[in-house]
Design a protein around this motif. Structure first.
Motif, PDB file in Angstrom:
ATOM      1  N   ASP A  13      31.988  15.074  10.804  1.00 31.78           N
ATOM      2  CA  ASP A  13      31.070  15.708   9.843  1.00 31.78           C
ATOM      3  C   ASP A  13      30.871  17.190  10.180  1.00 31.78           C
ATOM      4  N   LEU A  14      31.974  17.938  10.192  1.00 30.87           N
ATOM      5  CA  LEU A  14      31.961  19.326  10.665  1.00 30.87           C
ATOM      6  C   LEU A  14      32.108  20.358   9.551  1.00 30.87           C
ATOM      7  N   LYS A  15      31.855  19.947   8.323  1.00 32.59           N
ATOM      8  CA  LYS A  15      32.068  20.888   7.223  1.00 32.59           C
ATOM      9  C   LYS A  15      31.166  22.113   7.337  1.00 32.59           C
ATOM     10  N   VAL A  16      29.905  21.899   7.692  1.00 30.05           N
ATOM     11  CA  VAL A  16      28.976  23.020   7.876  1.00 30.05           C
ATOM     12  C   VAL A  16      29.464  23.940   8.993  1.00 30.05           C
ATOM     13  N   GLN A  17      29.878  23.351  10.103  1.00 28.68           N
ATOM     14  CA  GLN A  17      30.296  24.141  11.260  1.00 28.68           C
ATOM     15  C   GLN A  17      31.564  24.948  10.988  1.00 28.68           C
ATOM     16  N   ILE A  18      32.546  24.335  10.310  1.00 29.85           N
ATOM     17  CA  ILE A  18      33.803  25.047  10.051  1.00 29.85           C
ATOM     18  C   ILE A  18      33.575  26.196   9.073  1.00 29.85           C
ATOM     19  N   LEU A  19      32.665  25.999   8.119  1.00 23.08           N
ATOM     20  CA  LEU A  19      32.309  27.083   7.203  1.00 23.08           C
ATOM     21  C   LEU A  19      31.569  28.195   7.935  1.00 23.08           C
ATOM     22  N   ARG A  20      30.663  27.823   8.839  1.00 21.03           N
ATOM     23  CA  ARG A  20      29.934  28.829   9.614  1.00 21.03           C
ATOM     24  C   ARG A  20      30.891  29.703  10.422  1.00 21.03           C
ATOM     25  N   VAL A  21      31.816  29.058  11.107  1.00 21.73           N
ATOM     26  CA  VAL A  21      32.771  29.800  11.939  1.00 21.73           C
ATOM     27  C   VAL A  21      33.584  30.767  11.087  1.00 21.73           C
ATOM     28  N   THR A  22      34.056  30.304   9.942  1.00 21.72           N
ATOM     29  CA  THR A  22      34.885  31.148   9.069  1.00 21.72           C
ATOM     30  C   THR A  22      34.088  32.328   8.523  1.00 21.72           C
TER      31      THR A  22
ATOM     32  N   THR B  57      48.581  20.502   9.841  1.00 25.40           N
ATOM     33  CA  THR B  57      47.293  21.008  10.338  1.00 25.40           C
ATOM     34  C   THR B  57      46.165  20.710   9.358  1.00 25.40           C
ATOM     35  N   ILE B  58      46.378  20.979   8.072  1.00 31.98           N
ATOM     36  CA  ILE B  58      45.297  20.740   7.113  1.00 31.98           C
ATOM     37  C   ILE B  58      45.024  19.245   6.962  1.00 31.98           C
ATOM     38  N   SER B  59      46.071  18.422   7.101  1.00 28.67           N
ATOM     39  CA  SER B  59      45.875  16.972   7.006  1.00 28.67           C
ATOM     40  C   SER B  59      45.018  16.461   8.163  1.00 28.67           C
ATOM     41  N   ILE B  60      45.353  16.889   9.384  1.00 30.44           N
ATOM     42  CA  ILE B  60      44.619  16.399  10.556  1.00 30.44           C
ATOM     43  C   ILE B  60      43.233  17.031  10.631  1.00 30.44           C
ATOM     44  N   MET B  61      43.129  18.333  10.291  1.00 32.14           N
ATOM     45  CA  MET B  61      41.817  18.989  10.307  1.00 32.14           C
ATOM     46  C   MET B  61      40.849  18.310   9.346  1.00 32.14           C
ATOM     47  N   LYS B  62      41.355  17.917   8.196  1.00 32.91           N
ATOM     48  CA  LYS B  62      40.503  17.217   7.231  1.00 32.91           C
ATOM     49  C   LYS B  62      39.976  15.913   7.820  1.00 32.91           C
ATOM     50  N   LYS B  63      40.845  15.208   8.550  1.00 31.71           N
ATOM     51  CA  LYS B  63      40.430  13.949   9.170  1.00 31.71           C
ATOM     52  C   LYS B  63      39.372  14.198  10.245  1.00 31.71           C
TER      53      LYS B  63
END
Length: 422
Positions: free
Chosen positions: A124-133, A112-118
């Motif tokens: 370019d979803l780093k901002v969005q994934i941080l927002r959700v968390t 999961t972490i391997s594919i999510m990173k990809k």
């Protein structure tokens, strides 16, 4: 027309991914508060796994791979997983079923972490994934604070916040007080990383960040909640987070006199903390010593070298005959033995060596993620949270491996430029 259709499909995939992750985080956190809901995390984890697999298959045409450093990290993790499951299957016992279940859970987590990173890299979803968390954690904490408001009762015993007795500890209805403390800690760490990422991407984002404003407004309340938990691990973890950040950001810039003055000023503070608390009594009352009762089990089973396989949950507690097991490092020893420890922690040393090399070149985000890594290592001493067992392990490792990827690719580019210019 085709471009518009592709853009719509891209947005659909992003929304599906983020909503699935939101559901996973919300159920994982809720289940940690209420043991009766633990089974709910299984279908949501499976849903997240299937979602990232399907999205990954649709991205097969994108030629984006992990850097060599990240590939080595995953390769060694696979070696560690193989070692642990081999030992569990070498002698089939009643514990083997539990070990296989834990092995499969760790395989799914690693994938999961391997594919999510990809996915996060491509879209370019780093901002969005941080927002959700942060939105999930922050909102859940605020709701708990409103529903279980305690009237600032922590102020009456704030002097004893690090002591062995007389501490005021309140969980706000979120299970154990240390759970609440951990969520507060991660709220502040992830918020700091979020601010850095938003700042770096300010040209591509809206000028008015309503999420950032919301996070800033609720921060004082969550700080009160953190103090009310009197969770020493979380409070010292947050202090350590900013100390590491100071060293990464300012230490190499400071003059010799400034470094001496800093050391002179910090030593009395540390001395006061150390000598004002009866740490022996604190250790005794924390029940951390119970963790070391697993060592005779390794003697009895003659499993110091191999470990007993990937046991977790009920199977783990039955094997060691204790109800509390709060140390990730001891768990690695118990599960995979001395050889497994060498493999796993050798991999962490490799990760840290590569990540922290040429620290002066780190971006603001990479520095803060490095601080997150150090705090996660520290937290693993006192909890089983680090790789595959905590609510924040996925976001931890997605951020860590993403930044490692960026750093190693940047280093490779710099090396090529140097060779080209020479």
């Amino acid at each position: 027309m085709n471009k518009n259709l592709a853009a719509v499909k891209r947005k659909e995939k992003i929304y599906i991914f983020l909503i699935t992750y939101l559901i996973f985080m919300a159920t994982r956190m809720t289940a940690s508060f209420f043991d009766s809901l633990a089974l709910v995390t299984v279908p949501t984890a499976a849903m997240l796994w299937l979602t990232v697999i399907i999205i990954n298959l649709s991205l097969a045409r994108h030629k984006i791979s992990h850097s060599r450093a990240v590939n080595i990290f995953f390769l060694v993790i696979c070696l560690w997983l193989g070692w642990g499951v081999f030992n569990a299957l070498a002698g089939i016992t009643s514990r083997s079923i539990g070990a296989i279940r834990e092995f499969l859970a760790l395989v799914v987590f690693t994938g999961t972490i391997s594919i999510m990173k990809k996915i996060i890299t491509i879209y370019d979803l780093k901002v969005q994934i941080l927002r959700v968390t942060i939105l999930t954690v922050g909102t859940m904490l605020i709701v708990a604070y409103i529903v279980r408001f305690d009237g600032f009762a922590f102020l009456g015993s704030i002097r004893n916040i690090m002591g062995s007795s007389g501490r005021y500890r309140y969980s706000y209805g979120l299970g154990h007080v240390n759970h609440t403390g951990r969520y507060c800690l991660y709220f502040f760490m992830l918020k700091s990383i979020y601010n850095a990422v938003v700042k770096e991407k300010k040209n591509s984002l809206k000028k008015y960040d309503s999420y950032g404003l919301y996070f800033s407004i609720i921060s004082p309340v969550i700080a009160i909640m953190l103090l009310s938990t009197a969770s020493r691990t979380s409070i010292t973890g947050l202090i350590g987070f900013w100390i590491v950040y100071y060293f990464l950001t300012y230490w190499h810039k400071a003059r010799v006199l400034e470094k001496i003055l800093f050391i002179i000023s910090i030593v009395p503070i540390l001395a006061i903390i150390i000598y004002s608390v009866d740490w022996a009594l604190v250790y005794k009352l924390s029940n951390r010593g119970v963790n070391y009762t697993i060592l005779p089990v390794l003697d009895r089973e003659d499993a110091w070298i191999t470990g007993l396989g990937f046991l977790q949950g009920t199977y783990l507690f039955r094997a060691v005959n204790i109800s509390v097991f709060d140390s990730f490092y001891l768990m690695v020893l118990f599960q995979s033995g001395i050889v497994g420890c060498i493999i796993f922690f050798g991999n962490l040393v490799y990760f840290a060596t590569v990540y922290f090399s040429n620290a002066k070149s780190m971006t603001e985000e990479q520095k803060l993620v490095a601080c997150l890594f150090v705090v996660a290592l520290y937290y693993g001493i006192f909890e089983r949270m680090f790789f595959g067992h905590g609510e924040f392990d996925i976001i931890n490792w997605v951020l860590l491996l993403s930044c490692l990827d960026e750093r190693t690719r940047n280093v490779d580019k710099q090396r090529k430029n140097i060779l080209h210019n020479s």
